[in-house]
Design an enzyme around this catalytic site. Structure first.
Site, PDB file in Angstrom:
ATOM      1  N   LYS A  61     -12.137 -27.560   1.088  1.00  0.00           N
ATOM      2  CA  LYS A  61     -11.083 -26.908   0.306  1.00  0.00           C
ATOM      3  C   LYS A  61     -11.634 -25.975  -0.755  1.00  0.00           C
ATOM      4  O   LYS A  61     -10.963 -25.012  -1.129  1.00  0.00           O
ATOM      5  CB  LYS A  61     -10.195 -27.962  -0.304  1.00  0.00           C
ATOM      6  CG  LYS A  61      -9.491 -28.750   0.763  1.00  0.00           C
ATOM      7  CD  LYS A  61      -8.392 -29.536   0.183  1.00  0.00           C
ATOM      8  CE  LYS A  61      -7.441 -29.867   1.300  1.00  0.00           C
ATOM      9  NZ  LYS A  61      -6.226 -30.432   0.781  1.00  0.00           N
ATOM     10  N   TYR A  71      -1.675 -28.609 -12.230  1.00  0.00           N
ATOM     11  CA  TYR A  71      -0.671 -29.416 -11.537  1.00  0.00           C
ATOM     12  C   TYR A  71       0.682 -28.741 -11.709  1.00  0.00           C
ATOM     13  O   TYR A  71       1.155 -28.521 -12.823  1.00  0.00           O
ATOM     14  CB  TYR A  71      -0.635 -30.833 -12.114  1.00  0.00           C
ATOM     15  CG  TYR A  71       0.403 -31.716 -11.449  1.00  0.00           C
ATOM     16  CD1 TYR A  71       0.231 -32.164 -10.141  1.00  0.00           C
ATOM     17  CD2 TYR A  71       1.556 -32.090 -12.129  1.00  0.00           C
ATOM     18  CE1 TYR A  71       1.189 -32.962  -9.525  1.00  0.00           C
ATOM     19  CE2 TYR A  71       2.520 -32.893 -11.514  1.00  0.00           C
ATOM     20  CZ  TYR A  71       2.321 -33.318 -10.216  1.00  0.00           C
ATOM     21  OH  TYR A  71       3.269 -34.109  -9.603  1.00  0.00           O
ATOM     22  N   ARG A 128      -5.180 -25.257  13.183  1.00  0.00           N
ATOM     23  CA  ARG A 128      -4.772 -25.946  14.416  1.00  0.00           C
ATOM     24  C   ARG A 128      -3.268 -25.774  14.596  1.00  0.00           C
ATOM     25  O   ARG A 128      -2.596 -25.266  13.704  1.00  0.00           O
ATOM     26  CB  ARG A 128      -5.079 -27.438  14.289  1.00  0.00           C
ATOM     27  CG  ARG A 128      -4.454 -28.025  13.031  1.00  0.00           C
ATOM     28  CD  ARG A 128      -4.510 -29.527  12.961  1.00  0.00           C
ATOM     29  NE  ARG A 128      -4.301 -30.012  11.615  1.00  0.00           N
ATOM     30  CZ  ARG A 128      -3.127 -30.191  11.026  1.00  0.00           C
ATOM     31  NH1 ARG A 128      -2.012 -29.908  11.678  1.00  0.00           N
ATOM     32  NH2 ARG A 128      -3.031 -30.640   9.795  1.00  0.00           N
ATOM     33  N   VAL A 135       2.242 -30.249  13.532  1.00  0.00           N
ATOM     34  CA  VAL A 135       3.350 -31.086  14.000  1.00  0.00           C
ATOM     35  C   VAL A 135       4.652 -30.273  14.004  1.00  0.00           C
ATOM     36  O   VAL A 135       5.440 -30.338  14.944  1.00  0.00           O
ATOM     37  CB  VAL A 135       3.515 -32.318  13.076  1.00  0.00           C
ATOM     38  CG1 VAL A 135       4.724 -33.144  13.490  1.00  0.00           C
ATOM     39  CG2 VAL A 135       2.252 -33.171  13.056  1.00  0.00           C
TER      40      VAL A 135
HETATM   41  P1  ADP Z   1      -3.895 -32.653   1.787  1.00  0.00           P
HETATM   42  O1  ADP Z   1      -4.833 -31.860   2.626  1.00  0.00           O
HETATM   43  O2  ADP Z   1      -4.502 -33.932   1.288  1.00  0.00           O
HETATM   44  O3  ADP Z   1      -2.560 -32.842   2.441  1.00  0.00           O
HETATM   45  P2  ADP Z   1      -2.907 -30.476   0.098  1.00  0.00           P
HETATM   46  O4  ADP Z   1      -3.757 -29.622  -0.757  1.00  0.00           O
HETATM   47  O5  ADP Z   1      -2.334 -29.871   1.330  1.00  0.00           O
HETATM   48  O6  ADP Z   1      -3.703 -31.811   0.429  1.00  0.00           O
HETATM   49  O7  ADP Z   1      -1.718 -31.030  -0.764  1.00  0.00           O
HETATM   50  C1  ADP Z   1      -0.812 -31.988  -0.249  1.00  0.00           C
HETATM   51  C2  ADP Z   1       0.392 -32.101  -1.136  1.00  0.00           C
HETATM   52  O8  ADP Z   1      -0.013 -32.473  -2.473  1.00  0.00           O
HETATM   53  C3  ADP Z   1       1.152 -30.795  -1.326  1.00  0.00           C
HETATM   54  O9  ADP Z   1       2.072 -30.564  -0.295  1.00  0.00           O
HETATM   55  C4  ADP Z   1       1.833 -31.076  -2.652  1.00  0.00           C
HETATM   56  O10 ADP Z   1       2.899 -31.974  -2.430  1.00  0.00           O
HETATM   57  C5  ADP Z   1       0.771 -31.823  -3.459  1.00  0.00           C
HETATM   58  N1  ADP Z   1      -0.083 -30.886  -4.247  1.00  0.00           N
HETATM   59  C6  ADP Z   1      -1.256 -30.307  -3.864  1.00  0.00           C
HETATM   60  N2  ADP Z   1      -1.741 -29.496  -4.832  1.00  0.00           N
HETATM   61  C7  ADP Z   1      -0.876 -29.553  -5.880  1.00  0.00           C
HETATM   62  C8  ADP Z   1      -0.809 -28.943  -7.190  1.00  0.00           C
HETATM   63  N3  ADP Z   1      -1.747 -28.106  -7.617  1.00  0.00           N
HETATM   64  N4  ADP Z   1       0.252 -29.237  -7.970  1.00  0.00           N
HETATM   65  C9  ADP Z   1       1.211 -30.107  -7.550  1.00  0.00           C
HETATM   66  N5  ADP Z   1       1.214 -30.716  -6.355  1.00  0.00           N
HETATM   67  C10 ADP Z   1       0.186 -30.458  -5.503  1.00  0.00           C
END
Ligand code: ADP
Length: 450
Positions: free
Chosen positions: A116, A202, A291, A294
């Protein structure tokens, strides 16, 4: 075109890939664990090979067993589906070494987007807007504090190797930060074997909006609109829809074109999804999935494009058969992920399906690999099937979804169908007025009132 595709997956996605391969006139090989000998994808494939015991590590994730299965059957390509080995760059390379095509992106792109921190750097370089945060990994608490003061609290500590919402911790104040760092590191280490973490602002009330892309690896790439996947439980998507009720045409065009241009510059090959959080009219990149996802049927329903068919064709060296101008978004689609879980406490409910009656009619699609008399094994994810509904507009789509959910019968196990029947009648959901925390709050409130 390929002659024979081995499908390195199970469940509904194995069936989905098999359908696309058959329509292309390509032979199919199913692989399965001993627990999946009765699975629908095994019954429908031209050939099948048992690749190991129930544990996924010894079967669906077992690279030598998969290579042997290709060699025994003479498969010249592998489709990894989602999950399992779909984002494993090493698997793609091993296949290449054996002269077997991997139906997916170039290994270097899988690798960049799988980390990431690298993904964010690449996104920024390509002009994709990102969540404010640390430039790279965070190694010590002092550095974390500096960055957090810069971007402002609350901050989120995230795992570089993250996935499935694991290794993510919020710090609301400076006092929380060092705890958040150490627990995110610990969780990341045990889940992914890598404790690298980074820091992000956040966002309090964002929506999750993602852009579907496809490219042919030669610089031709288009976007296929967005999906709004804000209704989540424990960071897992539950309900996905497209277009997003929160975007207008202009916003859609703008973010879509930014992403399409980035994929052209990257010479991206295959299908992918660029995921954003969206708050106060701003998009913030969080990750890219390299990829098929779903929720891809949502996009298929509103564009009329078979994404798996196109994915296979570009993997076989085909040139993208359409340009951005050819992509038209038509109407509205919603997908519900129906799981074998209790609808309120979400306890897994594997077991025998004694009766199965999926809904039908115009604009209704059920992607499922279960059947009456099938026993859902306890070893894998709990997806029973996906109900995807299309309407000429969101209102028609919601009414069609409501009646489809009322027709859907699955007996013998618990499913999350009752949850969706409640959601489709909820005023906030009907108004499209929800963010990524809405569902968790809703579930908490309904548990209190039960
Ligand atoms: P993963 O690969 O573990 O699924 P992601 O980066 O896609 O991680 O984030 C998954 C979920 O976490 C997002 O859909 C959102 O709900 C929450 N999230 C991620 N980053 C943030 C952020 N900076 N602020 C608030 N929520 C976040």
């Amino acid at each position: 075109m390929f002659e024979k595709i081995l499908i390195a997956n199970r469940g509904e996605i194995a069936l989905r890939i098999l359908r696309a391969a058959k329509e292309l006139g390509v032979a199919t090989v199913a692989v399965h664990s001993t627990a999946d000998a009765d699975a629908m994808h095994v019954k429908l494939a031209d050939e099948s090979v048992c690749i190991g015991p129930p544990s996924a590590t010894d079967s669906y994730l077992n690279i030598p067993a998969l290579i042997s299965a290709c060699e025994i059957t003479g498969a010249d390509a592998v489709h990894p589906g989602y999950g399992f080995l779909s984002e494993n760059a090493r698997f793609a390379e091993v296949l290449e070494d054996h002269n077997i095509a991997f139906i997916g992106p170039k290994p270097e792109h899988i690798r960049i987007m799988g980390d990431k921190i690298e993904a964010k750097k690449t996104a920024r370089r390509l002009g994709i807007p990102c969540v404010p945060g640390s430039d790279g990994g965070i190694t010590d608490d002092d550095e974390a504090m500096r960055v957090a003061n810069d971007i402002g609290y609350p901050v989120l500590v995230k795992a570089a190797a993250g996935g499935g919402g694991r290794g993510m911790k919020v710090a609301r104040t400076q006092a929380d930060l060092s705890n958040a760092l150490s627990s995110a590191r610990q969780e990341a280490k045990s889940a992914f074997g890598d404790d690298a973490v980074y820091l992000e602002k956040y966002l309090e009330k964002p929506r999750h909006i993602e852009i579907q892309v496809i490219g042919d690896g030669r610089g031709n790439a288009v976007h296929l609109g967005e999906r709004d996947c804000s209704l989540q439980r424990r960071h897992q998507k539950v309900w996905e829809e497209g277009p997003s009720p929160a975007l207008n045409l202009e916003q859609r065009e703008k973010i879509g074109m930014t992403v399409a241009k980035a994929m052209q510059d990257l010479k991206y090959l295959g299908v992918g999804t660029v995921e954003f959080l969206y708050e106060n009219d701003e998009f913030y990149f969080i990750e890219m999935n390299t990829r098929i996802q779903v929720e891809h049927p949502v996009t298929e329903m509103i564009t009329g494009i078979d994404l798996v068919n196109e994915q296979i064709k570009v993997a076989a060296g085909g040139i993208l058969p359409f340009t951005q101008a050819d992509i038209k978004i038509d109407g509205h689609a919603i997908e519900c992920r129906v799981n074998a879980e209790h609808p309120t406490n979400f306890r897994p409910s594997p077991g025998l399906i004694t009766y199965f009656h999926p809904p039908g009619g115009l604009g209704v699609r059920v992607d499922s690999a279960v059947y009456q008399g099938y026993r859902i094994p306890p070893h894998y994810d709990s997806l029973v099937g996906k109900l995807i509904v299309h309407g000429r507009n969101r209102t028609e789509c919601l009414m069609r979804l409501r009646r489809s959910l009322d027709e859907f019968v699955v007996d013998g196990i618990d499913t999350t169908l009752p949850l969706f029947r409640t959601l489709v009648r909820n005023q906030d959901v009907l108004n499209g007025d929800y963010d990524i925390h809405w569902l968790e709050n809703f579930l908490k409130d309904s548990a209190v009132s039960e």
